[in-house]
Each structure stands twice: as C-alpha cells, then as structure tokens.
Design an enzyme around this catalytic site. Structure first.
Site, PDB file in Angstrom:
ATOM      1  N   GLU A 218      -1.579 -10.857-103.967  1.00 19.91           N
ATOM      2  CA  GLU A 218      -1.265 -11.261-102.610  1.00 19.91           C
ATOM      3  C   GLU A 218      -2.032 -10.561-101.644  1.00 19.91           C
ATOM      4  O   GLU A 218      -2.917 -11.124-101.288  1.00 19.91           O
ATOM      5  CB  GLU A 218       0.340 -11.022-102.551  1.00 19.91           C
ATOM      6  CG  GLU A 218       0.741 -11.538-101.386  1.00 19.91           C
ATOM      7  CD  GLU A 218       2.135 -11.060-100.914  1.00 19.91           C
ATOM      8  OE1 GLU A 218       3.212 -10.634-101.859  1.00 19.91           O
ATOM      9  OE2 GLU A 218       2.656 -11.223 -99.670  1.00 19.91           O
TER      10      GLU A 218
ATOM     11  N   ARG B 223      12.871  -4.624 -98.664  1.00 18.81           N
ATOM     12  CA  ARG B 223      13.542  -5.757 -99.208  1.00 18.81           C
ATOM     13  C   ARG B 223      14.655  -4.717-100.330  1.00 18.81           C
ATOM     14  O   ARG B 223      15.863  -5.177-100.673  1.00 18.81           O
ATOM     15  CB  ARG B 223      12.672  -6.501-100.165  1.00 18.81           C
ATOM     16  CG  ARG B 223      13.612  -7.493-101.247  1.00 18.81           C
ATOM     17  CD  ARG B 223      12.511  -8.625-101.568  1.00 18.81           C
ATOM     18  NE  ARG B 223      11.969  -9.605-100.578  1.00 18.81           N
ATOM     19  CZ  ARG B 223      12.637 -10.938-100.423  1.00 18.81           C
ATOM     20  NH1 ARG B 223      13.893 -11.037-101.185  1.00 18.81           N
ATOM     21  NH2 ARG B 223      12.285 -11.640 -99.558  1.00 18.81           N
TER      22      ARG B 223
ATOM     23  N   GLU C 215      11.325 -15.734-107.776  1.00 22.17           N
ATOM     24  CA  GLU C 215      11.573 -14.081-108.180  1.00 22.17           C
ATOM     25  C   GLU C 215      13.241 -13.867-108.533  1.00 22.17           C
ATOM     26  O   GLU C 215      13.242 -13.009-109.465  1.00 22.17           O
ATOM     27  CB  GLU C 215      11.640 -13.430-106.894  1.00 22.17           C
ATOM     28  CG  GLU C 215      10.117 -13.033-106.375  1.00 22.17           C
ATOM     29  CD  GLU C 215       9.883 -12.712-104.918  1.00 22.17           C
ATOM     30  OE1 GLU C 215      10.258 -13.532-104.098  1.00 22.17           O
ATOM     31  OE2 GLU C 215       9.430 -11.473-104.982  1.00 22.17           O
TER      32      GLU C 215
END
Lengths: 491, 764
Positions: free
Chosen positions: B231, B309, B718
């Site tokens: 990423e 997160r 995910e």
C-alpha cells in the site's frame, strides 16, 4: 570458467544452450522466455518455481523439483516440462482446468507451481488418494487461497482419476511420447567450453560424472581443494543463492550408477549415496525392513526437495539437526567412504566430530550408506517436533530403539537426539540409567537429570533451550508411550 | 449476484501465461537495481564510499541521497522520511544507496562493495524501550465514554492484565516488491509497479524527482499478492526505481529478492496492551479500559491510522457502558511497520476477547453465551458514538451454534479429553464486527472510466488494483449487470494514472465498494444515453413509440418491455449510437457519504458499515511437545448480497488462514540490535496445506442489509481475518483442560508449539 553446452528437451522443443556452472534451472527457463515458473524465495521453500523433470529410467514418469535451487547442468539429457507445456488458455490441461473451475487460483503467483506438483504426482502411475495429492503439495506455499479451494480441486482430480476421465492418455502432453527415444540419442558427455570471463560468480566448473573411477580421477588431478561433491545440490545451491557462498568446482555424482540403488544384502541394506530420499520412501525394501527410517524421512523438507536430496547429503553437511542423521545413528548405520587411494567403512556414530565437522578426509566422499535391518521383537521409533508440521526443520528430533523382555525389562536401548547438540548423538548417560530398568517403572526425574548431562541445547531462531530441554524429556515419554501402545503389553 | 464467469485472469494464471511486473515489455537495454541497505539500527552517517562499486565493469552508476533532485521526503505527514538518508541511519534495512548495473548479480555484488562509515548510536527497539523513553508519534489518542472509575468501583469483578502481541507479521506476498521504469521522451517516466496505490507511487516519485505529477505515469496490471504490504511501501520502491532511471537515464528494473524484501519492508505492528475489564455476576460487561502501544518503527508510515483502527475495534462486537481507550504510536528504530490485512483491528480485538475468555472462566459461563449476552443490539452506540444500526452478531452466533452442533461438540471434546492422556482438544470461539471504510475520510472516493467501442466491446478502467481478490471480475460484473451484457464483452484494463487519476489505495477492504460504485455510476450514464438512442432506433426502424422507463437491457438485447418481441442487439445499438454522434465514453465517480469523524472529540462515524460473522474452531494439542493441529472450523459470515459467492469464500478461507498463522506459527521478533530473527520462509513459517482443518465450512448469510455498498454487497477482504484468532482461543482452552490447579494460563501470542508447551509447564 568452464561453461557447459547442455542439450535437453523443454516441453516439445529440443534445446541446446550454454550454461554457467552457477546457473539454475530457473535462470535458464527465464532466459528462454518461459516465465510460468516464478522466483519467490530462491531457496526451495515456497514451491513457486516448481517444474517437472523426467524420472530417470522410468518412461513417462516425472518428478517435481524446485527449479530455483537445481543446477542448470542437471537438465542435460533430460526432459523438462513446465506449466507452458501442459496447456494454453484456449486448450487447457485437465488439471489446469480443474484448478480454474474450483477458484483455486487467486493472485496466480503460486499457481503454476501448484499445478506442476499435482501433474508430477499424477504421472507416477501409482494409486492416487486425497492424502497423496495433499502430500504432493506440501512444498507449495499459497498466501491467498487458504488452500481450501485447492483441496477441493484435488478432490475433483481424484474423482476424475477414479472414473478414468483423467488417465495416462490425457495426463501426459502428447509430445511426451517420442521424447524418451529422442533423449536416448543425446550423448551423456557434455561439451565443455572454456570461458575466461567470470563476471560475477566465482565457480570455475560444474561436472556431471558417470563413474566412481572418473570421480576419483578428478579429485586426484585437482590442485584446488575448493570443490564440492554434490548430488541433489539442494543445500549447496541454497547457500550459493542466499549466502553467496561458492566453491570453485562442483562434481555432480547423481548419475553414477554405482552410487544409486537400494539393495538388501543379507542382514543389511545398502543405499547408494546419490539415491534421492523420495525414492527411499517409496522403496519396498525399506518399508519391509527399516520402516522406522521412513518415519524419519517422510516429513523431511518437501517432496520437491526429497526428489533430489539424498541421505548422504544430509549426513555430508553434518547438520546438527538432520532428521535422517539422527535416525541413521539410531539404526547404527555405517558409511562406505572412498578416496582415490583407499576405501573404509565407518560407523555413523563415530563419523561426526563437532559442529559441521566430520572425520571425512579432504579427498574422501560418501559412496554408500549401510544400515542393519530392523530386528524382530525390537521397538523402533522416530519423533520430530517442529514449529510447523511439514516443510520445517526439527526443533528436536529423536530416535529410539529398544529390546524389552516379556516382563518389561529394557534389555537394550539406543536413544539418539538431534537438534540439541553439535551433531546427532546418543544419550549416553540416560541410556545407562534406562538399561535394565523396567519400562513400567522408569524414574523420569532421575532420567531428566541425566538427559541434561547428555545435552545442553542452545537457544536459536527456532526455539529456546528451555523448550528443547522439555522436548528432550517428553520425547522419551512419548517413545515409551508409543512402545506401550504398539506392543500393547499388560502391566 | 450469481455469475458463471470465473477469475478473469484465471486461465492465464493456470497456464503460466499471466504476466507480472517486470515480466513483459522489457526493453533490450534494461538495467537492474541493487540496494545497499543498513545493517545497523541507529547511527550517524560519516560517509558513503562508492568508488569501488562505481569502478566495476558493467556498473552504470551509484546513487546516494545527495543525488536526489527533488524533496527527499516521502512521508504523508507528521515526520520527514528520506528516501535515502543523508545524515542518519534509523533502522536495519533502511535503503542507503542504489546501484544501477547491467545485470542483477552485478548490481547486488556492487551494492555489497559500497562502504558506509558510521558512528553507532543507541537504538530504541522494543515497545518497553519506547515507553520508557516516551518516544511517541503525534499526540496520545483517547476515546472515552461513561464513567470508567465509577464502573470499576461498582462492578462485581475487575480483571487486568498486560497483553504482549510483540511479534510482527510478515505479509509474505509471493511476488516481492518490484517496479520497472521506462523514461519517456518528454522527461517523464512510466512506472510499471507492483503497488496497491498508483497515486502514492506517482506522488512519491514526482516529489523525489522534482517533476509535476503529470510527468509520472503509474501502470499496474496485477499483483502477486500484497495484503497491505504494497500500500504505502510499494511507493518507496517505485520512487527508488524512478530515481535510478532518472539518474542513469536508462530503463531499469528494481526487483527485490526475498530476503531483502523481508529485511527492508514493514510488517504488521507489534502491540502491547494493558487492559482493565469489569463485569458483573450475571455476565454483563461494565467497563473496559485499555492502553494500546503500537511499535510504529523508525518512520510514521501508516501507524497513526493503524493505531486508530485498533482503538475503534477495542470494543469489538460488545456493548460496554463505560470505556476508556488510550493509544500511543511508538517511534522506534525498527523498519517502519505498515498495513497488513486487518490494519490494527486484530490488535484491538484480541485483548478484549482474551479478557472475555477469562471472565467466562471466572463466572463458569459458556464462552459463547457470555459473548451473546453482551453483543451490541440495534441502535446502540459504540465508544466513539457511532450507531450500530444492524447488529447481527447474535443472529450469526445462533446459526453458528447450529452449524457446528456446538453443544454436542462441547460434549465430544470433554469426552475426548477424559479418554486421552497426551492429546487434548479445545474449542475457540470468536465473533466479528469489522468496520469498513478508510478512517481517513477523504480516501473513500473511487473513479472509473468506461469506453464502449463501435463494435460493442467495452473497456473498463477503475481505481482498484487486481491482486487476486478479483476486484476486476466483481466490478466487471457490476457493469455487465447494469448494461445487461455478458462479462466477456468487457476488458478490464490495467490500473493507470492516466485513465484513473487520484485513485485511493486498494485497501481497507473498500476496493469493490468505492470503485464498483464509481463504475456503476459511469455505466448508468452510458445506459441513459443508450436508452435514448434505443428509443430513437425503435422509432426509426420499427415505428415504435417507447417510453424511456420501459426500455430494458437484458441478455445482450435492448427492448421495450411492452413489445418484447422486437429486440436490438447490443452491438447494433452501440454502432447506431456512434453513427448518431452519441458519446460512448463515461467517467464515473463515487464517494462514501456519511463518514464523519471529529478528531477533536474522537466522536463520529468513521465507517460506512460493519461486517459481522462468527467462527468456531476445534484444535488438538500434543501436551508433550506443544504441537497442534486444527481439526474443524465453522464460519458464519454476513455477506449481505454477495457480488460473487465463490470469490468471497476464497477471501474468507484465505483471510482465516492468515489470521490463524498470525496467532499460531508466524513468529517474527527482533533481536536486541533490531534485526529480525527470521528473514526468509525457511525460518518464518506460514501455514501450509497441512495446517488447514479437515472440516472447513463457510456459511454465507445472504440477507440483504441496509448497511451495505454496491448492489447491496459488503466488503470481504479484511473482516474474516479475525476468524483466524479462534485458533488461539482453541489452544487456550485445550491447555485449560490440563489446568488442574485452576491457574491463570499464560499463553504467548503467537502460540507457537513452544509457547503451548511452556504454558502447559507453567500450570504444573
């Protein structure tokens, strides 16, 4: 540097190509534009580069190998099948189609390797089971699918084998038919070409040998001591790829007939130093007479590696942790060592001298492994503990053989541990304690103290010494428990 | 949506004809890049001697920091991360210099001959070091609700513990990081990169080379796996490759070997968590207080978003009346840690699940029942004030109970453990409630570009990156469905910054959601124009007056549903439209509405929706060696209306096994000098075909949910990773079966066979 001008068949095409001594099968395939076999780990641990090569002497049989660690010269006079040889997007091979139909490919990077492993298995002309198909994939990592769709695809393959929609007619590509004959026309000897330019890698030569005499002569003639005798090269070419460790000359003994084969001679079995481990696993002689050896080598590395790796290699590199070495010390095996001047037989137990050091003289090589067959009414067992069930190096391994009388008295025991010392060794102090004691009445606390005297394991990337110490004790408990189960003795 | 079409590249993959980065369009004068990276964690650079390397025949040039023409900073913000450092070495594996040479072996050899002189400094390696030195990125993050101290005073039980999740996890994509760069004739560069983010690669390279963004083209066909590892960090290698091409003025290929990849790239963040957890006799949770410390490494990378997160997932699937979650992103001298499937979620969830498992033991409650008792119910609010609109974990668990025959399974395990001396079984249970969206709100935008050519074939470009998850097939099926055509009409193009600019990374499970919606948007524009053309066509050719709303696109035909016998072939209509000067190209755009989060008070809705599910696993352990085998796994997964069930199942199987590896065998720790102890697959063990359970069942619950995305589907990348953690809890409970003295079980994470055996020993 001496380059080899090798001739081989790649799918249906005859290839003549100059290869450097350091080059691998994968290097050459990529050079030739065959990109289906992938490089990922470059040490035979992931299977992305798996291809099939014909199984010597067996027509129409192919074995899977990890092409990233196989010397390119080994392709000489061989038939190599890559994923491109099986089918095309418009005309797929049945295995390719089944993998596709079952969603068993995601990113696609491991897929050619997976298919080549399954393909090789199916060419073997042996009975195929779910278990054997799974076993053929033990050396193939996939990070996307979680393997379940691959398992489902293998189930479909199995079904097709069972109902004969997959059979010898459509498993092998049609071009395989004539290739055995064409291969036979290729001369054994390789044309060697002197090339003064050595741009990077300092390997001077790679020689395929066809007899022990030829090998002796080579060794004698050579001034340099910087050479290695190799068969599978599955360890030394990893060293080359990863640690950039090179030797000037490689002598490949994998084609020397005197160093191949498994023979039962009286009460012993002789295994040629170049005999691949996978063939030993498949040998009826071994199954019948030394089944405990099979236990040790069945989970060694992966199928692709065992297709080329040898017991002699496992012993030769003197790894403290070689699964075969521990079992062979336990079985009281001996080695036939040959040098240009002499031959001798030594007990494996006395062969290892220290960390990666042995009694092997500079000009000596292992020619045979001689193993006494298992005795009746004696217990033999091998245990391997590793972080991962398959394709992993042992944290601790151990071999136990025992003779126990009808009252439970242990008359004789050989107990060997690997991974806990500089080489696989007998647990001398513990053996002395256990001998003559009753198997149902062992003093484990006392034995544990003695085992700690026998071995002082270290901590490394695989395990702590604390864990290894626990395993040393518990392996013995497991051996004894296995004995009790097998012999089903009453207390 | 049901579709018979399988993997769009599948037939290429199975025949070895699919091409990955650096495998096609190679120019004959291609050069190769060698990397000189640091083998020390922290040092002051005194000098870099490049002469010997430069003088090797076949070496084109050696590149160091001062050669960088642009701004030597690739950070998103918060810190300055040099592409190549000029003054300070900050971690083992940091690229220090590049070699451009005629072949890879030469480039590697020359890189090894670069001599870096430095003065070693004392590094910070572990989280404990970082905490002791208060070495943090940015401010501490605190999310709070209720009155935590009061709750601890009043609760029947309070437990607290320190959870060490200090092993990293390697993505181990099978295709390593790689980029090929071709110089363009106008001073620009085209990058063929294995990246999840064309935009990051483009921006970083432009900045480094001091070029406008439009001079850098990034093109991505497919990735051989990524899992988050490509990423942000693929951009680093793209920029390095861009730099190598810029300086050498040659086309170059930068392709890492496995060990270099493992040493130089970021992993899943190690975490350390202190928790305090209160619950009552009746099993109701009262309060959760956690401090989370994430090892961010030497540069901030994506650490802040990952930490956030984790904070957002600390409640996991459960309603807590009182919460205080505090998060610290620690700055250390290890390779910057980065995205990996789950993105902090697993580290937020695991400690809470562990606390619950302990609470169940204390209360002698069934671990399934205690969870059900505390699941969010509809319209309750999370600790960050997001309303949980469709809380379906209880529904999932009820199905799970039935599918796994849970009560019988429990009985069987009990009986098995009584009958076996050395082999024991245990059951592990875990739900899932995973938030979908980028928590950095602006990233929740997608684009697409569709061309319908004169012959009726379709070219589809979208912002997603194909990496095996088959975002291409999903999005193609959205468009095919909308236009009523076969997928075979559609070619999904490479991801290219020229066709889709400003694409968000394909990450956070959002690939199909945002880009699928964008493609749908483009497709609808075209459909509208074609509908009008069809109306005109029917009038002209069949004297038929059709109402726009009656014109349907179905099975490759366009027709008026009131006169279904007259049908226009799709290709005929397209050609007609072209001849009538109708625009057959459309750009589509989408952004996810309602993602509003106020970081001054830490309240709001950072997610579009949650994905729910549950998992039960049965494990068997050998109590003499600590080795184990997963026997059974049952998963129930809330997919809403799946775009493609088989693709989604593949994602769930794959994510489960990665999660299972994470909590069991995948051990990756640093030594005191900051080196990874395992640097290749020979010592870093990921699951093989032998590690998956014999019974491996997924039940996809196909009920249309309001909280969903494109065509009522839900993201799948995910969330199922969490199911893998059931393996750890199964081990925990198997160990508990020999816990005669009822001691606290101290099982490490990951639970390697060693960790299992030591945990058993500690019970004696």
């Amino acid at each position: 540097m001496i380059e080899n001008n090798i001739i081989f068949y790649l799918n249906e095409e005859k290839v003549k190509i100059r290869v450097k001594p350091s080059e691998t099968v994968l290097n050459i395939l990529h050079k030739l534009g065959y990109l289906g076999a992938k490089e990922s780990c470059n040490e035979g641990d992931c299977g992305s580069c798996t291809i099939a090569i014909n199984n010597l002497g067996k027509i129409g049989e192919y074995k899977a190998i990890t092409s990233c660690i196989i010397p390119a010269t080994k392709m000489h006079k061989r038939h190599v099948i890559t994923i491109e040889g099986l089918g095309t997007p418009v005309d797929t091979h049945p295995i390719q189609q089944i993998i596709f139909d079952n969603h068993a490919t995601q990113c696609g990077f491991c897929t050619p390797g997976i298919i080549m492993s399954l393909f090789s298995k199916l060419t073997e002309k042996k009975i195929v089971t779910s278990e054997s198909l799974k076993k053929s994939l033990e050396g193939n990592l996939c990070r996307c699918t979680g393997y379940q769709h691959i398992i489902e695809a293998s189930e479909e393959i199995l079904e097709n084998v069972n109902n004969a929609t997959l059979n010898s007619d459509n498993i092998l590509p049609s071009f395989c038919k004539d290739i055995q004959r064409k291969i036979n026309e290729i001369p054994d000897k390789i044309e060697q070409i002197e090339n003064p330019i050595d741009d990077v890698i300092n390997i001077q030569s790679y020689t395929l040998l066809y007899s022990i005499d030829e090998l002796k002569e080579k060794i004698q003639k050579l001034n340099s001591k910087n050479y290695k005798i190799i068969s599978g090269a599955s360890d030394l070419f990893v060293e080359k790829n990863i640690q950039k460790k090179y030797y000037s000359h490689y002598f490949d003994v994998s084609r020397i007939p005197e160093m191949l084969g498994i023979k039962l001679i009286g009460e012993t079995i002789e295994i040629g130093a170049s005999e691949p481990i996978e063939k030993i696993i498949g040998s009826d002689i071994i199954k019948t007479h030394i089944s405990s050896l099979n236990k040790a080598i069945f989970w060694m590395s992966s199928r692709q590696i065992r297709n080329v790796a040898t017991l002699a290699g496992n012993i030769g590199n003197a790894s403290p942790i070689g699964d075969a070495s521990s079992a062979l010390v336990g079985l009281d095996a001996s080695l036939l060592l040959i040098s240009p001047k002499a031959e001798r037989i030594v007990k494996l137990e006395n062969y290892f001298q220290g960390y990666k050091s042995t009694i092997l003289a500079e000009d000596e090589f292992i020619a045979k492994i001689i193993i006494p067959i298992q005795k009746e009414n004696r217990f033999y067992n091998f245990i391997k503990t590793s972080k991962r069930k398959n394709m992993d190096i042992s944290t601790v391994n151990s071999f136990c053989s025992m003779k126990v009388d009808s009252k439970g008295k242990i008359i004789d025991i050989r107990l060997v541990y690997g991974g806990v010392s500089v080489f696989p060794q007998l647990a001398k102090n513990a053996i002395a304690e256990i001998k003559n004691h009753n198997i149902y009445n062992l003093d484990y606390d006392r034995i544990e103290v003695l085992l700690k005297k026998d071995f002082m394991p270290i901590s490394d990337v695989r395990a702590s010494n604390e864990y290894r110490n626990l395993l040393i004790r518990n392996h013995l408990i497991k051996h004894i428990a296995t004995y009790k189960m097998e012999f089903n003795n009453e207390k | 949506m049901k579709s018979d079409v399988k993997h769009l590249s599948g037939l290429l993959h199975v025949t070895g004809t699919s091409r990955f980065t650096g495998e096609e369009h190679l120019p004959s004068n291609l050069y190769f890049v060698g990397i000189k990276y640091s083998n020390i964690a922290k040092a002051k650079i005194i000098g870099i001697e490049t002469k010997i390397a430069e003088n090797i025949k076949g070496v084109k040039c050696v590149i160091i920091a001062k050669d960088i023409p642009g701004i030597n900073n690739i950070s998103h913000g918060l810190d300055i991360q040099p592409l190549l450092p000029e003054n300070n070495i900050e971690y083992v594996g940091q690229p220090l210099a590049l070699v451009v040479a005629e072949n890879q072996e030469l480039a590697d050899k020359a890189a090894n001959l670069i001599d870096v002189k430095y003065e070693e400094l004392k590094p910070i390696i572990t989280l404990d070091d970082a905490i002791a030195n208060e070495s943090y990125y940015d401010a501490v993050r605190i999310i709070e609700k209720g009155n935590i101290e009061e709750a601890f005073k009043n609760a029947d039980f309070v437990i607290e513990d320190i959870v060490e999740m200090t092993s990293a996890q390697e993505q181990l994509y099978l295709e390593t990081q790689r980029t090929m760069v071709i110089p363009d004739d106008d001073g620009g560069f085209t990058l063929y990169s294995s990246t999840q983010s064309t935009t990051d690669a483009q921006k970083m390279t432009a900045k480094i080379l001091n070029l406008p963004q439009n001079k850098i083209t990034v093109d991505v066909k497919r990735l051989g796996g990524a899992f988050g590892g490509k990423e942000f960090q693929a951009g680093i290698w793209a920029a390095l490759a861009g730099l190598a091409s810029y300086i050498s003025q040659e086309p170059v290929l930068l392709s890492l070997d496995r060990i270099t990849d493992m040493i130089t790239t970021g992993k899943r963040h190690p975490f350390k968590i202190n928790y305090k957890f209160a619950f009552n006799k009746n099993g109701k949770f009262q309060a959760l207080k956690s401090e989370l410390y994430a090892n961010g490494g030497a540069f901030v990378d994506l650490s802040i978003a990952i930490l956030e997160r984790a904070l957002f997932h600390s409640d996991h699937a459960y309603f807590f009346p009182n919460v205080k979650i505090t998060g610290y992103a620690c700055k250390t001298n290890v390779v910057p840690n980065t995205a990996f499937r789950g993105f902090g979620g697993p580290q937020g969830i695991f400690p809470t699940e562990l606390a619950i498992e302990r609470a169940a033991k204390i209360l002698k409650m069934d671990p399934m029942e205690i969870r059900i008792k505390n699941f969010y119910t509809e319209n309750q609010k999370t600790h960050y004030d997001m309303i949980v609109k469709e809380a379906v974990d209880e529904e999932m668990f009820n199905i799970l109970k039935e599918n796994s025959q849970y009560l019988q399974l429990k009985e069987d395990v009990k009986k098995f453990n009584e009958e076996n001396e050395f082999i024991k079984q245990g059951i592990g249970i875990i739900p899932s409630k995973f938030g979908v969206s980028f928590t950095a709100g602006f990233l929740n935008q997608g684009s697409a570009l569709i061309w319908i050519y004169g012959d009726g074939t379709i070219s589809l470009s979208h912002g997603g990156i194909e990496m095996g998850q088959q975002v291409n097939l999903k999005i193609a099926s959205v468009v095919a469905n909308n236009l009523g055509v076969n997928i075979s009409r559609i070619r999904v193009e490479t991801a290219n910054t020229k066709r889709v600019g400003n694409a968000s990374p394909t990450a956070a499970s959002t690939g199909s959601d945002i880009n699928g919606n964008a493609a749908l948007n483009a497709s609808m524009k075209l459909k509208k124009r074609l509908t009008e053309a069809a109306k005109k066509y029917l009038k002209e050719n069949h004297q038929q007056d059709s109402k726009i709303e009656n014109i349907l696109f179905k099975d490759e035909k366009i027709f008026d549903k009131t006169v279904p016998e007259i049908k226009i072939n799709f290709a005929v209509l397209v050609n007609y439209a072209y001849m009538n000067t109708i625009d057959l190209g459309a750009h589509g755009y989408y952004y996810t509405e309602g993602i509003i989060f106020d970081r001054t008070v830490w309240k709001g809705s950072p997610f579009n929706y949650f994905v729910y599910g549950g998992c039960i696993s049965l494990m068997e352990i050998d109590i003499l060696t600590g080795e184990y085998q997963l026997k059974k796994t049952y998963i129930v997964h809330d997919s809403s209306k799946s775009l493609n069930e088989e693709i989604d199942k593949g994602q769930i199987y794959g994510a489960f096994v990665q999660g299972y590896g994470y909590c069991t065998m995948e051990e990756l720790v640093y030594d005191e000098k900051g080196n990874f102890k395992a640097i290749s697959p020979s010592t870093y063990k990921v699951p093989t075909i032998y590690d998956i359970p014999k019974t491996f069942e997924i039940d996809m619950i196909d009920i249309e949910r309001d909280e969903s995305s494109v065509l009522k589907s839900k993201a799948v990348g995910e969330p199922p990773f969490i199911y893998g953690l059931s393996g750890w809890f199964a081990l925990y409970n198997a160990i508990d079966s020999v816990n005669q003295k009822n001691k606290k079980i101290s099982l490490k994470f990951p639970a390697t066979p060693e960790a299992v055996l030591i945990a058993i020993e500690n019970l004696k």
